[in-house]
Scaffold this motif. Structure first.
Motif, mmCIF file in Angstrom:
data_model
loop_
_atom_site.group_PDB
_atom_site.id
_atom_site.type_symbol
_atom_site.label_atom_id
_atom_site.label_comp_id
_atom_site.label_asym_id
_atom_site.label_seq_id
_atom_site.Cartn_x
_atom_site.Cartn_y
_atom_site.Cartn_z
ATOM 1 N N MET A 8 12.506 -1.209 21.086
ATOM 2 C CA MET A 8 11.163 -1.181 21.299
ATOM 3 C C MET A 8 10.356 -2.527 21.393
ATOM 4 S SD MET A 8 10.703 2.119 21.338
ATOM 5 C CE MET A 8 8.878 2.448 20.827
ATOM 6 N N PRO A 9 10.085 -3.119 22.549
ATOM 7 C CA PRO A 9 9.306 -4.353 22.673
ATOM 8 C C PRO A 9 8.110 -4.258 22.158
ATOM 9 C CG PRO A 9 9.542 -3.295 24.703
ATOM 10 C CD PRO A 9 10.177 -2.212 23.946
ATOM 11 N N ALA A 10 8.037 -4.728 20.899
ATOM 12 C CA ALA A 10 6.438 -5.187 20.184
ATOM 13 C C ALA A 10 5.978 -6.119 20.560
ATOM 14 C CB ALA A 10 6.930 -4.775 18.639
ATOM 15 N N TRP A 11 6.852 -7.299 21.198
ATOM 16 C CA TRP A 11 6.123 -8.524 21.347
ATOM 17 C C TRP A 11 6.604 -9.030 22.873
ATOM 18 C CZ3 TRP A 11 3.342 -9.274 17.089
ATOM 19 C CH2 TRP A 11 3.798 -8.607 15.867
ATOM 20 N N VAL A 12 5.790 -9.906 23.344
ATOM 21 C CA VAL A 12 6.056 -10.262 24.614
ATOM 22 C C VAL A 12 6.033 -11.777 24.790
ATOM 23 C CG1 VAL A 12 5.489 -8.124 26.086
ATOM 24 C CG2 VAL A 12 3.696 -9.866 25.766
ATOM 25 N N GLU A 13 6.724 -12.507 25.619
ATOM 26 C CA GLU A 13 6.756 -13.635 25.849
ATOM 27 C C GLU A 13 5.913 -14.103 27.220
ATOM 28 O OE1 GLU A 13 9.967 -17.746 26.268
ATOM 29 O OE2 GLU A 13 10.549 -15.529 25.617
ATOM 30 N N VAL A 14 5.038 -15.088 27.146
ATOM 31 C CA VAL A 14 3.924 -15.229 28.211
ATOM 32 C C VAL A 14 4.025 -16.552 28.525
ATOM 33 C CG1 VAL A 14 1.499 -14.824 29.063
ATOM 34 C CG2 VAL A 14 2.717 -13.036 27.467
ATOM 35 N N VAL A 15 3.971 -16.834 29.726
ATOM 36 C CA VAL A 15 3.665 -18.187 30.333
ATOM 37 C C VAL A 15 2.277 -18.292 31.166
ATOM 38 C CG1 VAL A 15 5.942 -19.112 30.409
ATOM 39 C CG2 VAL A 15 5.195 -17.810 32.595
ATOM 40 N N LEU A 16 1.754 -19.472 31.042
ATOM 41 C CA LEU A 16 0.451 -19.610 31.731
ATOM 42 C C LEU A 16 0.227 -20.396 32.748
ATOM 43 C CD1 LEU A 16 -1.316 -19.280 28.329
ATOM 44 C CD2 LEU A 16 -1.469 -17.545 30.026
ATOM 45 N N ASN A 17 -0.892 -20.390 33.803
ATOM 46 C CA ASN A 17 -0.962 -21.219 34.762
ATOM 47 C C ASN A 17 -1.720 -22.463 34.323
ATOM 48 O OD1 ASN A 17 -1.087 -22.542 37.281
ATOM 49 N ND2 ASN A 17 -2.682 -21.310 38.087
ATOM 50 N N VAL A 18 -1.186 -23.341 33.351
ATOM 51 C CA VAL A 18 -1.625 -24.248 32.600
ATOM 52 C C VAL A 18 -0.542 -25.433 32.545
ATOM 53 C CG1 VAL A 18 -3.704 -23.257 31.862
ATOM 54 C CG2 VAL A 18 -1.594 -23.544 30.338
#
Length: 656
Positions: free
Chosen positions: A1-11
């Motif tokens: 159950m994916p409770a968290w996500v890894e995110v990358v940003l355009n910065v």
């Protein structure tokens, strides 16, 4: 159950961030999300789902910010694209979010119609019979057991495009997908049309001329498998084709395959990486290969298939160098005579000059003052039709002065000439000829380029003159004469590729003449008739030029005999830019191993662009690994002062 996500940003931040998944039962990998980042709300890219927070996570789970909104209903990208963005981030020294942002379409929703009109049928049976040389080339492309890239080398008009199309057909029959790359879309719309006609709705077009929504529509057609051929300019190399079987790079030498903004990737390098990962074939082609590709062809790292025959009945044109020394105006007597003879024969002329505007620069004959842009270290160009002096870098426009701004002298004038000047001179010399100019200044309306080219193809225009828009990818039966108004335009740029670019442009433009009839003529006007780039180009002596140029490069230690990484520091404050480059050089001296070399710091040849002062240093070594390691260490620890911007360019295409 994916409770968290890894995110990358355009910065330009070289890490990922963890956010709370608002719907824990749903995977968000491959979707764009809206998140709060500091005081800003940004679009991020999910690169991984997590069931637990990372080890040693600095926050309590209750303090982790939630995703504000999920932008996409369907996944926009998969693990392959996420992995590719990680490689681009590592190789081109940019943030992974910057890489993904460059790879993906910007549209938020799909448009109702496609970005290109296709034939109704799935495939159109338009294949022509191949010559023996072409047949061998197609077989060679498909025989990718060795994993070695292939190169189709042949003069313009020898049928490279048909080889690419038939190889693509064979790959599609195997149930695999194809990426077909062309240079800037405006220059090669004929190839786009040929691909669309051949493959119908199986093809999707990806290029900058589409709106964000149209690009998203085409992207999703490829992702869903509705289309299996992606054709387009540089960014089409990222097309989401799962079962990739072939990547084609047409006009491989073209500079537009190198991105001028972050990430500063080269489509050829990305294609090589994708093909190596997918175990698929890569084929490139040009009449004037890049020097790097030529060097590898000669060393056996790239298999070469040579096409020698013009298949449409034409023959290599007769080429002559015309010395402009002492000439008055842009048209020599010989060129005037040939234009008239071409008209009398019922044929057409192309006049080429790689410079827009009326004249090149304003000059005072008393004090030698040159009128330069106040924001950029380049001369302003006079545009007669608009009545302004214009900078081609930042767009600054000024009224042309009547006297010298420096000394007040009235003895002023304009030196050099551009496409507007030649248009004026041709119209005066040949009032009975229909003349059209084709450059970025003349193409104000959408569809103007296609309209002018269609008129020229139908014979309504006698003389077509323009910049590199007319240099390549165009195939007109009626063209007998090509006049290169000034071959020296880029020859004396302070850049190690100046001669290579000049040679390629002349050969490419010359290839427009006599493609269907054996009577083509090319006149090369120049002030440097003995320069090797011009002499070899006049003989279409590709091998001779490359031998000479490779000798120069080896002696000077430039690519392909070395690898380079360029660091540019820019600031509105000249002193800050200079100090930043000097400080970086001291740090870099400690980071670079002994076998590598630091060049600079120094002012960039174009010292000021758009009001920014620019200083650079260049890392040089035999191999790229140690340079990347040093540049990455510097980048990771670098904290620029306010007002300082750093650009890192791996394998730079130019040093201006």
């Amino acid at each position: 159950m994916p409770a968290w996500v890894e995110v990358v940003l355009n910065v330009p931040v070289y890490q990922s961030f963890t956010y709370k998944n608002p719907a824990p039962g749903e995977s968000l990998l491959g979707k764009r999300v809206e998140v709060r980042f500091g005081s800003r709300i940004l679009i991020g890219f999910v690169i991984a789902d997590r069931e637990e927070l990372p080890e040693n996570f600095p926050l309590e789970s209750s303090a982790v910010k939630p995703i504000l909104r999920v932008v996409d209903k369907e996944c926009l990208y998969g693990q392959n694209e996420a992995d590719l963005s990680a490689w681009i981030s590592s190789f081109y020294l940019c943030a992974q979010g910057e890489a993904l942002s460059a790879m993906l379409p910007s549209g938020k929703r799909e448009s109702s119609g496609p970005g290109f009109s296709f034939e109704d049928e799935e495939f159109a049976d338009l294949a022509v019979s191949l010559s023996e040389e072409q047949t061998q080339a197609v077989r060679g492309i498909l025989d990718a057991e060795s994993g070695t890239p292939s190169y189709i080398y042949g003069l313009t008009g020898t049928g490279k495009t048909e080889v690419f199309l038939q190889a693509a057909e064979e790959i599609l029959k195997q149930g695999k997908g194809v990426i077909y790359l062309v240079p800037e879309i405006a220059l090669t719309h004929q190839v786009i049309e040929a691909v669309a006609k051949r493959f119908g709705k199986t093809a999707a077009v990806l290029h900058s001329g589409l709106t964000g929504s149209q690009k998203l529509t085409e992207w999703m057609r490829l992702r869903r498998g509705e289309a299996r051929v992606a054709v387009g300019a540089r960014s089409a190399v990222f097309a989401p084709i799962e079962n990739l079987g072939l990547v084609i790079i047409d006009e491989e030498h073209d500079n537009s395959y190198k991105s001028g903004t972050t990430p500063r990737y080269h489509a050829r390098q990305v294609a090589m990486h994708r093909c190596a990962r997918a175990g698929c074939a890569l084929v490139m082609g040009s009449a004037t290969p890049s020097l790097e590709a030529w060097h590898q062809m000669k060393n056996g790292r790239i298999r070469t298939f040579t096409l020698t025959k013009r298949l449409s009945g034409g023959a290599p044109p007769e080429i002559k160098i015309v010395n402009l020394g002492g000439a008055d105006g842009a048209l020599s007597d010989e060129l005037v005579t040939e234009i008239q003879a071409t008209k009398e024969a019922g044929r057409q002329t192309i006049l080429f000059l790689n410079r827009r505007g009326f004249t090149h620069f304003f000059r005072c004959n008393t004090c030698s003052y040159e009128m330069k842009c106040k924001n950029c270290s380049v001369p302003l160009t006079w545009h007669k039709a608009q009545g302004v002096m214009k900078c081609h870098y930042c767009g600054l426009q000024l009224a042309p002065p009547r006297s010298c701004p420096e000394c007040g002298s009235l003895d002023v004038g304009y030196a050099g000439f551009g496409t507007e000047f030649i248009e004026d001179e041709v119209a005066r010399t040949f009032p009975n000829l229909s003349v059209k100019r084709l450059d970025t200044d003349s193409l104000g309306e959408k569809g103007a380029l296609k309209s002018v080219l269609d008129e020229f193809r139908s014979g309504k225009i006698d003389v077509l003159l323009g910049t590199q828009m007319i240099a390549k990818g165009l195939n007109f039966p009626g063209v007998r004469l090509v006049g290169i108004a000034l071959a020296d335009t880029g020859l004396h740029m302070p850049d190690f590729r100046a001669a290579e670019r000049t040679f390629a442009l002349i050969v490419q433009v010359a290839g427009r003449a006599g493609r269907f009839f054996p009577d083509g003529r090319v006149l090369i006007q120049t002030w440097n008739p003995r320069h090797p780039a011009i002499v070899h180009a006049s003989k279409i002596d590709v091998e001779g030029f490359y031998d000479w140029e490779l000798e120069q490069r080896e002696e000077l230690g430039f690519p392909p005999f070395s690898r380079l990484i360029r660091l540019v520091f820019r600031s509105k404050d000249q002193g800050k830019a200079e100090a930043a480059a000097e400080g970086a050089a001291k740090i870099m001296e400690k980071l670079l191993p002994g076998e590598c070399e630091l060049m600079g710091p120094s002012e960039c040849p174009l010292a000021q662009v758009s009001g920014n002062w620019r200083h650079h240093l260049i890392l040089r070594g035999k191999t790229l690994g140690p340079l990347l390691k040093a540049a990455r260490s510097f980048q990771t620890g670098y904290k620029p002062l306010p007002g300082i911007h750093l650009e890192i360019d791996v394998d730079p295409a130019a040093l201006l």
